[in-house]
Design a protein around this motif. Structure first.
Motif, PDB file in Angstrom:
ATOM      1  N   GLY A  71       0.807  -1.203   0.000  1.00 45.67           N
ATOM      2  CA  GLY A  71       0.000   0.000   0.000  1.00 45.67           C
ATOM      3  C   GLY A  71       0.845   1.258   0.000  1.00 45.67           C
ATOM      4  N   PHE A  72       0.410   2.244  -0.776  1.00 45.62           N
ATOM      5  CA  PHE A  72       1.060   3.549  -0.828  1.00 45.62           C
ATOM      6  C   PHE A  72      -0.009   4.612  -0.616  1.00 45.62           C
ATOM      7  N   LYS A  73       0.313   5.638   0.143  1.00 48.80           N
ATOM      8  CA  LYS A  73      -0.657   6.714   0.343  1.00 48.80           C
ATOM      9  C   LYS A  73       0.053   8.049   0.328  1.00 48.80           C
ATOM     10  N   PHE A  74      -0.487   8.971  -0.465  1.00 50.20           N
ATOM     11  CA  PHE A  74       0.017  10.340  -0.552  1.00 50.20           C
ATOM     12  C   PHE A  74      -1.042  11.239   0.067  1.00 50.20           C
ATOM     13  N   LEU A  75      -0.633  12.115   0.986  1.00 51.17           N
ATOM     14  CA  LEU A  75      -1.615  12.962   1.649  1.00 51.17           C
ATOM     15  C   LEU A  75      -1.083  14.364   1.881  1.00 51.17           C
ATOM     16  N   SER A  85       3.359   7.630   2.541  1.00 50.06           N
ATOM     17  CA  SER A  85       3.657   6.500   3.417  1.00 50.06           C
ATOM     18  C   SER A  85       3.571   5.199   2.633  1.00 50.06           C
ATOM     19  N   PHE A  86       4.266   4.182   3.118  1.00 53.66           N
ATOM     20  CA  PHE A  86       4.319   2.868   2.477  1.00 53.66           C
ATOM     21  C   PHE A  86       4.022   1.805   3.527  1.00 53.66           C
ATOM     22  N   ARG A  87       3.188   0.855   3.166  1.00 55.04           N
ATOM     23  CA  ARG A  87       2.894  -0.258   4.049  1.00 55.04           C
ATOM     24  C   ARG A  87       2.943  -1.556   3.259  1.00 55.04           C
ATOM     25  N   PHE A  88       3.465  -2.584   3.914  1.00 54.08           N
ATOM     26  CA  PHE A  88       3.589  -3.892   3.275  1.00 54.08           C
ATOM     27  C   PHE A  88       3.333  -4.958   4.329  1.00 54.08           C
ATOM     28  N   PRO A 120      -9.582   2.005  10.649  1.00 57.60           N
ATOM     29  CA  PRO A 120     -10.219   3.312  10.462  1.00 57.60           C
ATOM     30  C   PRO A 120      -9.610   4.431  11.296  1.00 57.60           C
ATOM     31  N   PHE A 121      -8.852   4.082  12.354  1.00 60.40           N
ATOM     32  CA  PHE A 121      -8.292   5.102  13.234  1.00 60.40           C
ATOM     33  C   PHE A 121      -6.768   5.183  13.150  1.00 60.40           C
ATOM     34  N   THR A 122      -6.193   4.601  12.100  1.00 64.00           N
ATOM     35  CA  THR A 122      -4.755   4.721  11.898  1.00 64.00           C
ATOM     36  C   THR A 122      -4.430   6.100  11.339  1.00 64.00           C
ATOM     37  N   ARG A 123      -3.175   6.502  11.437  1.00 59.38           N
ATOM     38  CA  ARG A 123      -2.771   7.837  11.007  1.00 59.38           C
ATOM     39  C   ARG A 123      -3.016   8.057   9.521  1.00 59.38           C
ATOM     40  N   HIS A 124      -2.743   7.049   8.693  1.00 59.99           N
ATOM     41  CA  HIS A 124      -2.925   7.283   7.257  1.00 59.99           C
ATOM     42  C   HIS A 124      -4.397   7.357   6.882  1.00 59.99           C
ATOM     43  N   GLU A 125      -5.305   6.709   7.646  1.00 56.60           N
ATOM     44  CA  GLU A 125      -6.730   6.853   7.384  1.00 56.60           C
ATOM     45  C   GLU A 125      -7.270   8.175   7.940  1.00 56.60           C
ATOM     46  N   LEU A 126      -6.615   8.714   8.977  1.00 53.45           N
ATOM     47  CA  LEU A 126      -6.995  10.023   9.511  1.00 53.45           C
ATOM     48  C   LEU A 126      -6.271  11.157   8.804  1.00 53.45           C
ATOM     49  N   LYS A 133      11.301   7.994   9.630  1.00 57.33           N
ATOM     50  CA  LYS A 133      12.325   7.323  10.420  1.00 57.33           C
ATOM     51  C   LYS A 133      11.813   6.918  11.795  1.00 57.33           C
ATOM     52  N   GLU A 134      10.976   7.780  12.397  1.00 53.68           N
ATOM     53  CA  GLU A 134      10.529   7.542  13.758  1.00 53.68           C
ATOM     54  C   GLU A 134       9.284   6.660  13.836  1.00 53.68           C
ATOM     55  N   ASP A 135       8.364   6.799  12.872  1.00 52.68           N
ATOM     56  CA  ASP A 135       7.057   6.154  12.994  1.00 52.68           C
ATOM     57  C   ASP A 135       6.981   4.779  12.344  1.00 52.68           C
ATOM     58  N   GLN A 136       7.786   4.526  11.311  1.00 49.37           N
ATOM     59  CA  GLN A 136       7.687   3.276  10.569  1.00 49.37           C
ATOM     60  C   GLN A 136       8.634   2.216  11.130  1.00 49.37           C
ATOM     61  N   THR A 137       8.225   0.942  11.019  1.00 53.44           N
ATOM     62  CA  THR A 137       9.066  -0.146  11.482  1.00 53.44           C
ATOM     63  C   THR A 137       8.848  -1.376  10.608  1.00 53.44           C
ATOM     64  N   PHE A 138       9.892  -2.178  10.441  1.00 53.00           N
ATOM     65  CA  PHE A 138       9.792  -3.482   9.787  1.00 53.00           C
ATOM     66  C   PHE A 138       9.549  -4.523  10.876  1.00 53.00           C
TER      67      PHE A 138
END
Length: 312
Positions: A71-75, A85-88, A120-126, A133-138
Protein backbone atom coordinates in the motif's frame (compact mmCIF):
# COMPACT_ATOMS: atom_id res chain seq x y z
CA UNK A 1 13.67 -0.16 7.54
CA UNK A 2 11.70 1.50 4.77
CA UNK A 3 11.21 0.43 1.17
CA UNK A 4 10.10 2.63 -1.74
CA UNK A 5 7.99 1.50 -4.69
CA UNK A 6 11.10 1.25 -6.84
CA UNK A 7 12.83 -0.80 -4.15
CA UNK A 8 9.91 -3.18 -3.88
CA UNK A 9 9.79 -3.68 -7.64
CA UNK A 10 13.55 -4.20 -7.74
CA UNK A 11 13.22 -6.82 -5.01
CA UNK A 12 10.66 -8.65 -7.11
CA UNK A 13 12.83 -8.59 -10.25
CA UNK A 14 15.94 -9.77 -8.41
CA UNK A 15 13.93 -12.60 -6.87
CA UNK A 16 12.24 -13.66 -10.10
CA UNK A 17 14.95 -16.04 -11.23
CA UNK A 18 15.01 -17.76 -7.84
CA UNK A 19 11.28 -17.93 -7.20
CA UNK A 20 10.32 -20.12 -10.16
CA UNK A 21 11.82 -21.14 -13.44
CA UNK A 22 11.30 -18.08 -15.53
CA UNK A 23 10.60 -19.01 -19.08
CA UNK A 24 9.36 -15.89 -20.67
CA UNK A 25 8.16 -16.38 -24.22
CA UNK A 26 4.85 -14.73 -23.37
CA UNK A 27 6.32 -12.29 -20.83
CA UNK A 28 6.28 -9.38 -23.26
CA UNK A 29 2.54 -9.85 -23.68
CA UNK A 30 1.88 -9.57 -19.92
CA UNK A 31 1.41 -6.02 -18.59
CA UNK A 32 4.17 -4.76 -16.31
CA UNK A 33 1.89 -4.42 -13.27
CA UNK A 34 0.76 -8.06 -13.62
CA UNK A 35 4.37 -9.23 -13.90
CA UNK A 36 5.46 -7.15 -10.91
CA UNK A 37 2.62 -8.50 -8.76
CA UNK A 38 3.39 -12.06 -9.84
CA UNK A 39 7.08 -11.59 -8.99
CA UNK A 40 6.29 -10.28 -5.51
CA UNK A 41 3.88 -13.18 -4.95
CA UNK A 42 6.39 -15.75 -6.27
CA UNK A 43 9.17 -14.32 -4.12
CA UNK A 44 6.97 -14.48 -1.01
CA UNK A 45 5.88 -18.02 -1.86
CA UNK A 46 9.51 -18.99 -2.44
CA UNK A 47 10.34 -17.82 1.09
CA UNK A 48 7.38 -19.80 2.45
CA UNK A 49 8.39 -22.98 0.60
CA UNK A 50 12.00 -22.69 1.77
CA UNK A 51 11.10 -22.13 5.42
CA UNK A 52 8.41 -24.83 5.32
CA UNK A 53 10.95 -27.39 4.06
CA UNK A 54 12.83 -27.04 7.36
CA UNK A 55 9.92 -28.70 9.18
CA UNK A 56 9.12 -31.71 6.98
CA UNK A 57 8.65 -33.22 3.52
CA UNK A 58 4.95 -32.53 2.98
CA UNK A 59 4.43 -30.83 -0.42
CA UNK A 60 3.65 -27.13 -0.17
CA UNK A 61 0.63 -27.64 -2.46
CA UNK A 62 -1.10 -29.55 0.34
CA UNK A 63 -2.44 -26.57 2.24
CA UNK A 64 0.30 -23.98 1.68
CA UNK A 65 -0.57 -20.46 0.55
CA UNK A 66 0.61 -16.87 0.81
CA UNK A 67 -1.32 -13.61 0.76
CA UNK A 68 -0.44 -9.99 1.31
CA UNK A 69 -0.72 -6.41 0.18
CA UNK A 70 1.42 -3.43 -0.77
CA UNK A 71 0.00 0.00 0.00
CA UNK A 72 1.06 3.55 -0.83
CA UNK A 73 -0.66 6.71 0.34
CA UNK A 74 0.02 10.34 -0.55
CA UNK A 75 -1.62 12.96 1.65
CA UNK A 76 -1.68 16.65 2.29
CA UNK A 77 -3.13 18.56 5.24
CA UNK A 78 -3.40 22.31 5.54
CA UNK A 79 -0.61 23.66 7.76
CA UNK A 80 1.40 20.43 7.14
CA UNK A 81 3.94 19.39 4.51
CA UNK A 82 2.73 16.85 1.91
CA UNK A 83 3.61 13.33 2.96
CA UNK A 84 3.77 9.80 1.55
CA UNK A 85 3.66 6.50 3.42
CA UNK A 86 4.32 2.87 2.48
CA UNK A 87 2.89 -0.26 4.05
CA UNK A 88 3.59 -3.89 3.28
CA UNK A 89 2.32 -7.07 4.90
CA UNK A 90 2.27 -10.79 4.11
CA UNK A 91 0.97 -13.95 5.74
CA UNK A 92 2.51 -17.37 5.04
CA UNK A 93 0.52 -20.55 5.74
CA UNK A 94 2.78 -23.62 5.54
CA UNK A 95 1.68 -27.29 5.54
CA UNK A 96 4.71 -28.69 7.41
CA UNK A 97 4.23 -26.23 10.23
CA UNK A 98 1.24 -27.01 12.43
CA UNK A 99 -2.06 -26.47 10.65
CA UNK A 100 -2.99 -23.23 12.42
CA UNK A 101 0.49 -21.72 12.73
CA UNK A 102 1.70 -19.12 10.24
CA UNK A 103 4.50 -16.64 9.65
CA UNK A 104 3.99 -12.94 8.95
CA UNK A 105 6.16 -9.96 8.08
CA UNK A 106 5.86 -6.46 6.67
CA UNK A 107 6.27 -2.75 7.32
CA UNK A 108 3.83 -0.68 9.37
CA UNK A 109 3.44 2.29 11.68
CA UNK A 110 5.23 1.13 14.83
CA UNK A 111 2.75 2.47 17.37
CA UNK A 112 -0.25 1.07 15.51
CA UNK A 113 1.48 -2.29 15.08
CA UNK A 114 2.24 -2.58 18.81
CA UNK A 115 -1.26 -1.63 19.96
CA UNK A 116 -3.16 -3.38 17.12
CA UNK A 117 -5.00 -0.19 16.22
CA UNK A 118 -8.12 -0.71 14.03
CA UNK A 119 -7.55 0.54 10.48
CA UNK A 120 -10.22 3.31 10.46
CA UNK A 121 -8.29 5.10 13.23
CA UNK A 122 -4.76 4.72 11.90
CA UNK A 123 -2.77 7.84 11.01
CA UNK A 124 -2.92 7.28 7.26
CA UNK A 125 -6.73 6.85 7.38
CA UNK A 126 -7.00 10.02 9.51
CA UNK A 127 -4.82 11.80 6.90
CA UNK A 128 -2.07 12.55 9.42
CA UNK A 129 1.58 12.76 8.30
CA UNK A 130 4.19 10.36 9.66
CA UNK A 131 7.88 10.70 10.41
CA UNK A 132 9.38 8.05 8.14
CA UNK A 133 12.32 7.32 10.42
CA UNK A 134 10.53 7.54 13.76
CA UNK A 135 7.06 6.15 12.99
CA UNK A 136 7.69 3.28 10.57
CA UNK A 137 9.07 -0.15 11.48
CA UNK A 138 9.79 -3.48 9.79
CA UNK A 139 8.37 -6.49 11.63
CA UNK A 140 8.26 -10.29 11.44
CA UNK A 141 6.88 -13.01 13.67
CA UNK A 142 4.95 -16.21 14.27
CA UNK A 143 1.19 -16.51 14.74
CA UNK A 144 -1.11 -19.24 15.99
CA UNK A 145 -4.87 -19.31 15.35
CA UNK A 146 -6.79 -21.06 18.13
CA UNK A 147 -10.26 -21.83 16.75
CA UNK A 148 -11.69 -19.06 14.58
CA UNK A 149 -11.89 -16.33 17.20
CA UNK A 150 -8.57 -16.38 19.10
CA UNK A 151 -5.22 -15.45 17.62
CA UNK A 152 -1.76 -15.30 19.24
CA UNK A 153 1.16 -13.43 17.71
CA UNK A 154 4.75 -12.91 18.81
CA UNK A 155 7.29 -11.01 16.76
CA UNK A 156 10.23 -8.68 16.44
CA UNK A 157 10.31 -5.18 15.05
CA UNK A 158 13.25 -3.01 13.96
CA UNK A 159 16.17 -3.19 16.34
CA UNK A 160 15.30 -6.75 17.50
CA UNK A 161 12.59 -5.43 19.81
CA UNK A 162 10.03 -8.07 20.87
CA UNK A 163 6.28 -7.66 21.11
CA UNK A 164 3.29 -10.00 21.55
CA UNK A 165 -0.49 -9.96 20.92
CA UNK A 166 -3.38 -12.10 22.12
CA UNK A 167 -6.48 -11.19 20.08
CA UNK A 168 -10.11 -12.23 20.47
CA UNK A 169 -12.70 -11.51 17.77
CA UNK A 170 -16.42 -12.18 17.80
CA UNK A 171 -19.32 -11.26 15.49
CA UNK A 172 -22.98 -11.27 16.45
CA UNK A 173 -26.00 -11.11 14.14
CA UNK A 174 -28.67 -9.03 15.85
CA UNK A 175 -31.66 -9.74 13.66
CA UNK A 176 -31.65 -9.58 9.88
CA UNK A 177 -30.14 -6.11 9.49
CA UNK A 178 -27.88 -5.57 12.49
CA UNK A 179 -24.37 -6.83 13.17
CA UNK A 180 -21.94 -6.22 16.03
CA UNK A 181 -18.20 -6.92 15.73
CA UNK A 182 -16.05 -7.01 18.86
CA UNK A 183 -12.26 -7.22 19.01
CA UNK A 184 -10.06 -7.25 22.10
CA UNK A 185 -6.25 -7.32 21.87
CA UNK A 186 -4.04 -7.71 24.91
CA UNK A 187 -0.50 -6.65 23.99
CA UNK A 188 2.96 -6.49 25.51
CA UNK A 189 6.08 -4.62 24.47
CA UNK A 190 9.00 -3.04 26.29
CA UNK A 191 7.85 0.51 25.70
CA UNK A 192 4.24 0.19 26.91
CA UNK A 193 4.40 -2.84 29.17
CA UNK A 194 1.05 -4.63 29.21
CA UNK A 195 -1.95 -2.97 27.62
CA UNK A 196 -5.12 -3.60 25.64
CA UNK A 197 -7.01 -2.23 22.65
CA UNK A 198 -10.77 -2.71 22.47
CA UNK A 199 -12.82 -2.02 19.35
CA UNK A 200 -16.52 -2.24 18.52
CA UNK A 201 -18.19 -1.92 15.12
CA UNK A 202 -21.96 -1.83 14.93
CA UNK A 203 -23.57 -1.99 11.51
CA UNK A 204 -27.18 -1.54 10.47
CA UNK A 205 -28.29 -2.40 6.95
CA UNK A 206 -30.59 0.35 5.70
CA UNK A 207 -30.93 -1.33 2.31
CA UNK A 208 -29.03 -3.90 0.26
CA UNK A 209 -26.42 -1.31 -0.72
CA UNK A 210 -26.59 1.25 2.11
CA UNK A 211 -25.45 0.78 5.71
CA UNK A 212 -24.96 2.77 8.89
CA UNK A 213 -21.81 2.10 10.97
CA UNK A 214 -20.74 3.18 14.43
CA UNK A 215 -17.11 2.36 15.29
CA UNK A 216 -15.29 2.84 18.58
CA UNK A 217 -11.76 1.98 19.75
CA UNK A 218 -9.84 2.57 22.96
CA UNK A 219 -6.26 1.80 24.04
CA UNK A 220 -4.71 1.76 27.51
CA UNK A 221 -1.37 0.46 28.81
CA UNK A 222 0.98 0.53 31.81
CA UNK A 223 2.67 3.64 30.44
CA UNK A 224 -0.45 5.71 29.70
CA UNK A 225 -2.26 7.92 32.21
CA UNK A 226 -5.66 7.34 30.63
CA UNK A 227 -7.59 5.82 27.78
CA UNK A 228 -6.83 6.98 24.23
CA UNK A 229 -10.10 6.67 22.30
CA UNK A 230 -11.50 7.21 18.81
CA UNK A 231 -15.08 7.23 17.56
CA UNK A 232 -16.72 7.41 14.13
CA UNK A 233 -20.31 7.44 12.89
CA UNK A 234 -21.07 7.21 9.20
CA UNK A 235 -22.98 6.05 6.17
CA UNK A 236 -21.48 3.54 3.72
CA UNK A 237 -22.79 3.09 0.17
CA UNK A 238 -21.88 0.10 -2.02
CA UNK A 239 -22.14 0.64 -5.79
CA UNK A 240 -21.06 -2.88 -6.80
CA UNK A 241 -17.88 -3.97 -8.59
CA UNK A 242 -15.87 -3.18 -5.41
CA UNK A 243 -16.84 0.51 -5.62
CA UNK A 244 -17.94 2.22 -2.41
CA UNK A 245 -18.43 5.64 -0.84
CA UNK A 246 -18.46 6.53 2.86
CA UNK A 247 -19.13 9.71 4.81
CA UNK A 248 -18.16 9.78 8.50
CA UNK A 249 -18.05 12.07 11.48
CA UNK A 250 -14.95 11.56 13.65
CA UNK A 251 -14.04 12.43 17.22
CA UNK A 252 -11.07 11.36 19.33
CA UNK A 253 -9.18 12.16 22.49
CA UNK A 254 -7.82 10.85 25.77
CA UNK A 255 -9.15 10.68 29.32
CA UNK A 256 -5.81 11.77 30.79
CA UNK A 257 -5.91 15.47 29.88
CA UNK A 258 -8.00 18.36 31.14
CA UNK A 259 -10.08 18.14 27.95
CA UNK A 260 -11.18 14.68 26.89
CA UNK A 261 -11.64 15.59 23.21
CA UNK A 262 -8.54 16.45 21.16
CA UNK A 263 -9.94 16.55 17.61
CA UNK A 264 -13.17 16.34 15.64
CA UNK A 265 -13.60 15.99 11.90
CA UNK A 266 -15.48 14.68 8.89
CA UNK A 267 -14.13 12.29 6.28
CA UNK A 268 -15.36 11.06 2.90
CA UNK A 269 -13.72 8.06 1.19
CA UNK A 270 -14.21 6.71 -2.33
CA UNK A 271 -12.80 3.24 -3.17
CA UNK A 272 -12.70 1.36 -6.46
CA UNK A 273 -10.52 -0.96 -8.56
CA UNK A 274 -8.33 0.82 -11.11
CA UNK A 275 -6.91 -2.08 -13.12
CA UNK A 276 -8.11 -5.45 -11.88
CA UNK A 277 -9.93 -6.41 -8.69
CA UNK A 278 -6.58 -6.71 -6.89
CA UNK A 279 -5.48 -3.13 -7.62
CA UNK A 280 -7.49 -0.60 -5.60
CA UNK A 281 -7.46 3.17 -5.32
CA UNK A 282 -8.78 5.15 -2.36
CA UNK A 283 -9.42 8.91 -2.42
CA UNK A 284 -10.07 10.59 0.96
CA UNK A 285 -11.19 14.12 1.69
CA UNK A 286 -11.51 15.40 5.25
CA UNK A 287 -11.85 18.51 7.38
CA UNK A 288 -10.56 18.52 10.97
CA UNK A 289 -10.90 20.79 14.01
CA UNK A 290 -8.41 20.48 16.91
CA UNK A 291 -10.12 20.77 20.32
CA UNK A 292 -9.20 21.44 23.94
CA UNK A 293 -5.47 21.84 24.66
CA UNK A 294 -4.74 21.23 20.96
CA UNK A 295 -7.19 23.89 19.77
CA UNK A 296 -5.66 26.37 17.34
CA UNK A 297 -7.58 28.14 14.59
CA UNK A 298 -4.46 27.98 12.43
CA UNK A 299 -4.41 24.18 12.56
CA UNK A 300 -7.97 23.53 11.43
CA UNK A 301 -8.40 22.78 7.77
CA UNK A 302 -8.81 20.39 4.87
CA UNK A 303 -6.92 17.18 4.19
CA UNK A 304 -6.64 15.13 1.00
CA UNK A 305 -5.32 11.58 0.61
CA UNK A 306 -4.82 9.32 -2.41
CA UNK A 307 -3.92 5.68 -1.72
CA UNK A 308 -3.09 2.70 -3.89
CA UNK A 309 -3.24 -0.92 -2.74
CA UNK A 310 -2.04 -4.03 -4.57
CA UNK A 311 -3.24 -7.41 -3.25
CA UNK A 312 -1.23 -10.55 -3.97
Amino acid sequence: MRRSLAGCMLLGYVASGWAAGADAPAEAEIPMLDRSRALVHDFTEGVARHVDSWFGDKPFEQGGKVSGQIGFKFLSRQQEKPDASFRFGARLDMPNVKEKTYLFFGQENERELLTDQPEPFTRHELLLPEDRKEDQTFFAGLGYALRDSIDFRAGLRSGIKPYAHARYRKDWRLGERNRLEFRETVFWNRKDGVGSTTSLNFGHGISRSLAFHWQLAGTISDETDGLAWSNSIGIFKNFGDLRSLSLEGLIGGTTAGSDNVSETGVRAIWKQPVYRDWTLVEVSLGHFWPQGDAKDDNERGWALGVGFKILF
